[in-house]
Design a protein around this motif. Structure first.
Motif, PDB file in Angstrom:
ATOM      1  N   SER A 110      27.698  29.103  54.798  1.00  0.00           N
ATOM      2  CA  SER A 110      28.749  30.125  54.230  1.00  0.00           C
ATOM      3  C   SER A 110      30.136  29.269  53.593  1.00  0.00           C
ATOM      4  O   SER A 110      30.726  30.042  52.954  1.00  0.00           O
ATOM      5  N   GLY A 111      30.240  28.204  54.109  1.00  0.00           N
ATOM      6  CA  GLY A 111      31.657  27.605  53.667  1.00  0.00           C
ATOM      7  C   GLY A 111      32.726  28.254  54.735  1.00  0.00           C
ATOM      8  O   GLY A 111      32.500  28.315  55.763  1.00  0.00           O
ATOM      9  N   ILE A 112      33.787  28.295  53.915  1.00  0.00           N
ATOM     10  CA  ILE A 112      35.016  28.669  54.687  1.00  0.00           C
ATOM     11  C   ILE A 112      35.789  29.913  53.950  1.00  0.00           C
ATOM     12  O   ILE A 112      35.300  30.196  52.620  1.00  0.00           O
ATOM     13  N   ALA A 113      36.842  30.281  54.589  1.00  0.00           N
ATOM     14  CA  ALA A 113      37.494  31.392  54.048  1.00  0.00           C
ATOM     15  C   ALA A 113      39.065  30.987  54.223  1.00  0.00           C
ATOM     16  O   ALA A 113      39.333  30.525  55.183  1.00  0.00           O
ATOM     17  N   GLU A 114      39.902  31.502  53.225  1.00  0.00           N
ATOM     18  CA  GLU A 114      41.465  31.181  53.465  1.00  0.00           C
ATOM     19  C   GLU A 114      42.018  32.620  53.634  1.00  0.00           C
ATOM     20  O   GLU A 114      41.920  33.517  52.964  1.00  0.00           O
ATOM     21  N   MET A 115      42.785  32.659  55.029  1.00  0.00           N
ATOM     22  CA  MET A 115      43.418  34.083  55.199  1.00  0.00           C
ATOM     23  C   MET A 115      44.782  33.598  55.232  1.00  0.00           C
ATOM     24  O   MET A 115      45.361  32.742  55.953  1.00  0.00           O
ATOM     25  N   THR A 116      45.475  34.143  54.253  1.00  0.00           N
ATOM     26  CA  THR A 116      47.107  34.045  54.143  1.00  0.00           C
ATOM     27  C   THR A 116      47.645  35.225  54.786  1.00  0.00           C
ATOM     28  O   THR A 116      47.480  36.310  54.408  1.00  0.00           O
ATOM     29  N   VAL A 117      48.559  34.771  55.514  1.00  0.00           N
ATOM     30  CA  VAL A 117      49.310  35.814  56.322  1.00  0.00           C
ATOM     31  C   VAL A 117      50.579  36.259  55.244  1.00  0.00           C
ATOM     32  O   VAL A 117      51.454  35.633  55.208  1.00  0.00           O
ATOM     33  N   HIS A 118      50.331  37.374  55.207  1.00  0.00           N
ATOM     34  CA  HIS A 118      51.481  38.262  54.293  1.00  0.00           C
ATOM     35  C   HIS A 118      52.717  38.857  55.367  1.00  0.00           C
ATOM     36  O   HIS A 118      54.061  38.745  55.114  1.00  0.00           O
TER      37      HIS A 118
END
Length: 346
Positions: A243-251
């Motif tokens: 499934s690869g990766i995901a990027e979670m950017t903290v706002h």
């Protein structure tokens, strides 16, 4: 002529010393307790909630019963039904086929059998890991059709349970009514929000949040490759398999005791994958769920930013990842955490 000084009094020996045994710490504490020596403590922090919705259906009771309990009918107005609902102690799934589902277990079945009443009661858990609630469907024959009453009961549900579920139940009954009247197929519509996953943790909210937001904990339950929860930071999350990766950017990251009115911690983030032209929005938050327990929740929205051609499969990937992440979080929090760790190839 000087006056002779008075002779010194002899120093008393040990046998003449006063008895200070009552000032020994344990003895003094027993005879003269410290302030708040036995402080008050909470022994229960529960709330019970109930939602009741009712519809008058211009259909015979037997037909409404079939639509409620037979998989071939349920799949048209609610969800794909995997199992046999109208069997006591039977487990089955109501699968929305986008990664979200209800796990159900039937508690009571009273078919009509020519009578003017029927009852069907079951438990269900959202995504198979959320807190269980009880749902009771009561059917009563009335002039011109059937009166259907749906009741859902919960102990220590999420704070928005009454507004979210309460507003949803009339819509569910309307979908059933439309299917019975016209044969209209009402499948769970594509939504701009979700997946939504919740799980109970065996710790108070602040303790649980502290335990889950350390670098080591994030590496385990969120499968963080790098990054932290500092606002502006991006966490790279390994989704697993192919499934690869995901990027979670903290706002935004609100720590405990920082923000009125709840003073509970929460995290606002953006989520992005390679096949998405724009990021989705999301929130990770926690709240009390009874004494020394908490409810961890994660929510994603703005699916209109993802092409329709990949929405369904991507929702499945994201829902499965966050469901598994919640289970790993549950393992980390509590008196007996599981020693399990992710496989190296995950």
């Amino acid at each position: 002529m000087s006056t002779p000084s008075a002779p010194h009094e002899p120093v008393p020996g040990p046998s003449a010393w006063p008895d200070f045994s009552d000032l020994e710490p344990d003895a003094a504490r027993e005879r003269f307790p410290v302030l708040n020596a036995a402080p008050a403590r909470s022994i229960a922090q529960d709330r019970w909630e109930r939602i009741v919705a009712r519809a008058e259906l211009p259909e015979p009771l037997e037909r409404v019963w079939q639509a409620l309990t037979e998989p071939e009918h349920i799949r048209h107005w609610l969800a794909e039904c995997r199992g046999t609902p109208a069997r006591k102690q039977q487990e089955y799934l109501l699968d929305f086929e986008d990664g979200e589902f209800f796990q159900c277990r039937t508690e009571e079945v009273t078919p009509p059998f020519g009578a003017d009443r029927a009852l069907y009661r079951h438990l269900w858990r959202w995504a198979g890991v959320g807190p269980a609630t009880r749902v009771t469907w009561e059917l009563a024959g009335v002039a011109g059709g059937t009166q259907l009453t749906a009741t859902e009961e919960s102990l220590n549900p999420p704070s928005d349970w009454r507004s979210w579920n309460g507003n949803g139940w009339p819509g569910i009954l309307d979908q059933l009514a439309a299917y019975l009247r016209t044969g209209t197929t009402w499948r769970w519509p594509w939504r701009r929000m979700g997946p939504y996953v919740q799980i109970e943790l065996a710790a108070a909210p602040y303790d649980a949040w502290d335990a889950l937001t350390t670098p080591g904990a994030l590496r385990h339950w969120l499968q963080r490759r790098r990054g932290d929860l500092t606002p502006g930071s991006t966490l790279v999350l390994v989704m697993g398999d192919a499934s690869g990766i995901a990027e979670m950017t903290v706002h935004r990251h609100v720590e405990p005791n920082q923000e009125f009115p709840s003073y509970l911690p929460w995290l606002e983030f953006g989520l992005r994958r390679a096949s998405w032209p724009q990021e989705l929005g999301g929130k990770l938050y926690i709240e009390p769920a009874g004494l020394d327990r908490s409810l961890l929740q994660i929510f994603v929205d703005n699916w209109e930013n993802v092409p329709a051609a990949v929405q369904r499969e991507e929702r499945r990937v994201v829902a499965g990842f966050f469901r598994d992440a919640m289970v790993r979080a549950q393992q980390l929090v509590g008196p007996q955490p599981s020693p399990a760790r992710p496989h190296g190839w995950a």
